[in-house]
Design a protein around this motif. Structure first.
Motif, PDB file in Angstrom:
ATOM      1  N   LEU A  99       6.928   8.384 -17.573  1.00 32.61           N
ATOM      2  CA  LEU A  99       7.008   8.255 -19.030  1.00 32.61           C
ATOM      3  C   LEU A  99       7.036   6.792 -19.460  1.00 32.61           C
ATOM      4  O   LEU A  99       6.381   6.411 -20.439  1.00 32.61           O
ATOM      5  N   ARG A 100       7.782   5.959 -18.757  1.00 36.70           N
ATOM      6  CA  ARG A 100       7.823   4.531 -19.102  1.00 36.70           C
ATOM      7  C   ARG A 100       6.427   3.923 -19.047  1.00 36.70           C
ATOM      8  O   ARG A 100       6.025   3.166 -19.931  1.00 36.70           O
ATOM      9  N   ASN A 101       5.696   4.254 -17.984  1.00 35.18           N
ATOM     10  CA  ASN A 101       4.352   3.707 -17.837  1.00 35.18           C
ATOM     11  C   ASN A 101       3.393   4.289 -18.876  1.00 35.18           C
ATOM     12  O   ASN A 101       2.537   3.562 -19.396  1.00 35.18           O
ATOM     13  N   LEU A 102       3.538   5.564 -19.193  1.00 44.26           N
ATOM     14  CA  LEU A 102       2.679   6.171 -20.207  1.00 44.26           C
ATOM     15  C   LEU A 102       2.975   5.615 -21.599  1.00 44.26           C
ATOM     16  O   LEU A 102       2.060   5.422 -22.407  1.00 44.26           O
ATOM     17  N   ILE A 103       4.242   5.339 -21.886  1.00 46.05           N
ATOM     18  CA  ILE A 103       4.592   4.720 -23.169  1.00 46.05           C
ATOM     19  C   ILE A 103       3.955   3.335 -23.253  1.00 46.05           C
ATOM     20  O   ILE A 103       3.333   2.981 -24.265  1.00 46.05           O
ATOM     21  N   ALA A 104       4.093   2.551 -22.197  1.00 49.34           N
ATOM     22  CA  ALA A 104       3.517   1.199 -22.185  1.00 49.34           C
ATOM     23  C   ALA A 104       1.999   1.265 -22.357  1.00 49.34           C
ATOM     24  O   ALA A 104       1.426   0.498 -23.143  1.00 49.34           O
ATOM     25  N   LEU A 105       1.358   2.184 -21.665  1.00 51.82           N
ATOM     26  CA  LEU A 105      -0.092   2.319 -21.772  1.00 51.82           C
ATOM     27  C   LEU A 105      -0.502   2.799 -23.161  1.00 51.82           C
ATOM     28  O   LEU A 105      -1.475   2.298 -23.734  1.00 51.82           O
ATOM     29  N   THR A 106       0.257   3.727 -23.725  1.00 50.76           N
ATOM     30  CA  THR A 106      -0.022   4.218 -25.075  1.00 50.76           C
ATOM     31  C   THR A 106       0.033   3.076 -26.083  1.00 50.76           C
ATOM     32  O   THR A 106      -0.853   2.930 -26.933  1.00 50.76           O
ATOM     33  N   LEU A 107       1.069   2.250 -25.988  1.00 51.58           N
ATOM     34  CA  LEU A 107       1.212   1.121 -26.911  1.00 51.58           C
ATOM     35  C   LEU A 107       0.121   0.080 -26.694  1.00 51.58           C
ATOM     36  O   LEU A 107      -0.420  -0.486 -27.655  1.00 51.58           O
ATOM     37  N   LYS A 108      -0.219  -0.170 -25.443  1.00 49.16           N
ATOM     38  CA  LYS A 108      -1.288  -1.129 -25.132  1.00 49.16           C
ATOM     39  C   LYS A 108      -2.616  -0.649 -25.702  1.00 49.16           C
ATOM     40  O   LYS A 108      -3.346  -1.421 -26.331  1.00 49.16           O
ATOM     41  N   LEU A 109      -2.939   0.608 -25.499  1.00 41.67           N
ATOM     42  CA  LEU A 109      -4.199   1.151 -26.018  1.00 41.67           C
ATOM     43  C   LEU A 109      -4.224   1.135 -27.539  1.00 41.67           C
ATOM     44  O   LEU A 109      -5.256   0.839 -28.146  1.00 41.67           O
ATOM     45  N   ALA A 110      -3.083   1.436 -28.144  1.00 42.44           N
ATOM     46  CA  ALA A 110      -3.007   1.402 -29.612  1.00 42.44           C
ATOM     47  C   ALA A 110      -3.228  -0.016 -30.122  1.00 42.44           C
ATOM     48  O   ALA A 110      -3.921  -0.215 -31.123  1.00 42.44           O
ATOM     49  N   GLN A 111      -2.653  -0.993 -29.443  1.00 45.76           N
ATOM     50  CA  GLN A 111      -2.863  -2.394 -29.834  1.00 45.76           C
ATOM     51  C   GLN A 111      -4.332  -2.786 -29.683  1.00 45.76           C
ATOM     52  O   GLN A 111      -4.899  -3.433 -30.558  1.00 45.76           O
ATOM     53  N   ASP A 112      -4.923  -2.393 -28.570  1.00 46.09           N
ATOM     54  CA  ASP A 112      -6.323  -2.736 -28.317  1.00 46.09           C
ATOM     55  C   ASP A 112      -7.252  -2.116 -29.356  1.00 46.09           C
ATOM     56  O   ASP A 112      -8.276  -2.699 -29.699  1.00 46.09           O
ATOM     57  N   ASN A 113      -6.894  -0.930 -29.832  1.00 45.43           N
ATOM     58  CA  ASN A 113      -7.726  -0.223 -30.795  1.00 45.43           C
ATOM     59  C   ASN A 113      -7.342  -0.506 -32.241  1.00 45.43           C
ATOM     60  O   ASN A 113      -7.939   0.043 -33.160  1.00 45.43           O
ATOM     61  N   GLY A 114      -6.332  -1.329 -32.438  1.00 43.04           N
ATOM     62  CA  GLY A 114      -5.836  -1.620 -33.781  1.00 43.04           C
ATOM     63  C   GLY A 114      -6.854  -2.357 -34.632  1.00 43.04           C
ATOM     64  O   GLY A 114      -7.766  -3.012 -34.124  1.00 43.04           O
ATOM     65  N   ASN A 115      -6.668  -2.251 -35.901  1.00 37.25           N
ATOM     66  CA  ASN A 115      -7.537  -2.903 -36.864  1.00 37.25           C
ATOM     67  C   ASN A 115      -7.036  -4.332 -37.084  1.00 37.25           C
ATOM     68  O   ASN A 115      -5.955  -4.539 -37.616  1.00 37.25           O
ATOM     69  N   SER A 116      -7.824  -5.303 -36.676  1.00 32.09           N
ATOM     70  CA  SER A 116      -7.388  -6.698 -36.782  1.00 32.09           C
ATOM     71  C   SER A 116      -7.196  -7.123 -38.234  1.00 32.09           C
ATOM     72  O   SER A 116      -6.446  -8.053 -38.514  1.00 32.09           O
ATOM     73  N   LYS A 117      -7.847  -6.438 -39.168  1.00 31.92           N
ATOM     74  CA  LYS A 117      -7.658  -6.762 -40.586  1.00 31.92           C
ATOM     75  C   LYS A 117      -6.212  -6.528 -41.006  1.00 31.92           C
ATOM     76  O   LYS A 117      -5.685  -7.226 -41.865  1.00 31.92           O
ATOM     77  N   ASN A 118      -5.564  -5.533 -40.394  1.00 27.66           N
ATOM     78  CA  ASN A 118      -4.176  -5.235 -40.731  1.00 27.66           C
ATOM     79  C   ASN A 118      -3.212  -6.292 -40.211  1.00 27.66           C
ATOM     80  O   ASN A 118      -2.075  -6.370 -40.660  1.00 27.66           O
ATOM     81  N   LEU A 119      -3.657  -7.088 -39.272  1.00 31.77           N
ATOM     82  CA  LEU A 119      -2.782  -8.120 -38.708  1.00 31.77           C
ATOM     83  C   LEU A 119      -2.514  -9.239 -39.710  1.00 31.77           C
ATOM     84  O   LEU A 119      -1.567 -10.003 -39.542  1.00 31.77           O
ATOM     85  N   ILE A 120      -3.308  -9.332 -40.748  1.00 33.73           N
ATOM     86  CA  ILE A 120      -3.084 -10.315 -41.808  1.00 33.73           C
ATOM     87  C   ILE A 120      -1.690 -10.122 -42.415  1.00 33.73           C
ATOM     88  O   ILE A 120      -1.021 -11.092 -42.769  1.00 33.73           O
ATOM     89  N   LEU A 121      -1.264  -8.880 -42.506  1.00 30.87           N
ATOM     90  CA  LEU A 121       0.076  -8.562 -43.013  1.00 30.87           C
ATOM     91  C   LEU A 121       1.143  -9.330 -42.231  1.00 30.87           C
ATOM     92  O   LEU A 121       2.038  -9.933 -42.811  1.00 30.87           O
ATOM     93  N   TYR A 122       1.019  -9.332 -40.912  1.00 29.52           N
ATOM     94  CA  TYR A 122       2.003 -10.003 -40.057  1.00 29.52           C
ATOM     95  C   TYR A 122       1.874 -11.531 -40.168  1.00 29.52           C
ATOM     96  O   TYR A 122       2.877 -12.235 -40.180  1.00 29.52           O
ATOM     97  N   ASP A 123       0.647 -12.003 -40.231  1.00 31.51           N
ATOM     98  CA  ASP A 123       0.434 -13.449 -40.412  1.00 31.51           C
ATOM     99  C   ASP A 123       1.080 -13.922 -41.712  1.00 31.51           C
ATOM    100  O   ASP A 123       1.752 -14.959 -41.738  1.00 31.51           O
ATOM    101  N   ASN A 124       0.887 -13.170 -42.774  1.00 36.69           N
ATOM    102  CA  ASN A 124       1.476 -13.535 -44.065  1.00 36.69           C
ATOM    103  C   ASN A 124       2.998 -13.503 -44.013  1.00 36.69           C
ATOM    104  O   ASN A 124       3.672 -14.355 -44.591  1.00 36.69           O
ATOM    105  N   PHE A 125       3.548 -12.515 -43.317  1.00 37.61           N
ATOM    106  CA  PHE A 125       5.004 -12.418 -43.174  1.00 37.61           C
ATOM    107  C   PHE A 125       5.534 -13.660 -42.451  1.00 37.61           C
ATOM    108  O   PHE A 125       6.490 -14.296 -42.893  1.00 37.61           O
ATOM    109  N   VAL A 126       4.908 -14.013 -41.350  1.00 34.44           N
ATOM    110  CA  VAL A 126       5.363 -15.157 -40.558  1.00 34.44           C
ATOM    111  C   VAL A 126       5.250 -16.453 -41.369  1.00 34.44           C
ATOM    112  O   VAL A 126       6.158 -17.287 -41.346  1.00 34.44           O
ATOM    113  N   ARG A 127       4.173 -16.600 -42.101  1.00 31.96           N
ATOM    114  CA  ARG A 127       3.989 -17.808 -42.907  1.00 31.96           C
ATOM    115  C   ARG A 127       5.048 -17.925 -44.002  1.00 31.96           C
ATOM    116  O   ARG A 127       5.369 -19.023 -44.457  1.00 31.96           O
ATOM    117  N   SER A 128       5.580 -16.795 -44.435  1.00 31.11           N
ATOM    118  CA  SER A 128       6.583 -16.823 -45.527  1.00 31.11           C
ATOM    119  C   SER A 128       7.989 -17.112 -45.025  1.00 31.11           C
ATOM    120  O   SER A 128       8.898 -17.313 -45.822  1.00 31.11           O
TER     121      SER A 128
END
Length: 134
Positions: A99-128
């Motif tokens: 389960l630990r390995n499957l959770i890690a793989l699930t999160l890794k795959l989700a990150q890899d498939n994530g929409n980079s446009k949504n990452l602007i939200l985090y960039d803006n948060f950090v800049r603030s």
């Protein structure tokens, strides 16, 4: 003046990561795709479902299992060595490690498939953030 930010698990949702309530469904899907849904994991899952039925009077469907509760069930069993010699390793039993390995793989795959446009939200948060923010 410092500001304190308390960031919950939902903060990662825009990045494409599953919420806690969605995590087991994704982990189970990956387990089935990779051939891990049979054998030891299924055996432990059935025991957990019997436990839930006996203690709560109802039994969830497999995709609706609360992953934290299932892992807690396995942790207690492992820590207290309730299965006797079937202890497997000090780091956890087979299902815990899988389960630990499957959770890690699930999160890794989700990150890899994530929409980079949504990452602007985090960039803006950090800049603030200010110097003394926590």
């Amino acid at each position: 003046m410092a500001r304190l930010f308390i960031i919950g698990a939902g903060f990662s949702k825009p990045a494409g990561l599953p919420l806690g309530t969605e995590l087991f469904r994704e982990v189970w899907k990956l387990a089935k795709e990779r051939g891990y849904s049979e054998g030891k994991l299924r055996t432990d899952l059935k025991r957990y479902l019997r436990f839930v039925r006996k203690t709560n009077g109802w039994m969830p469907e497999i995709p609706d299992i609360n992953l934290e509760d299932f892992i807690s069930f396995l942790d207690i069993e492992h820590t207290l060595r309730l299965k006797g010699n079937d202890h497997w390793s000090d780091e956890g039993n087979e299902s815990q490690l899988l389960l630990r390995n499957l959770i890690a793989l699930t999160l890794k795959l989700a990150q890899d498939n994530g929409n980079s446009k949504n990452l602007i939200l985090y960039d803006n948060f950090v800049r603030s953030l200010k110097k003394y923010d926590m």
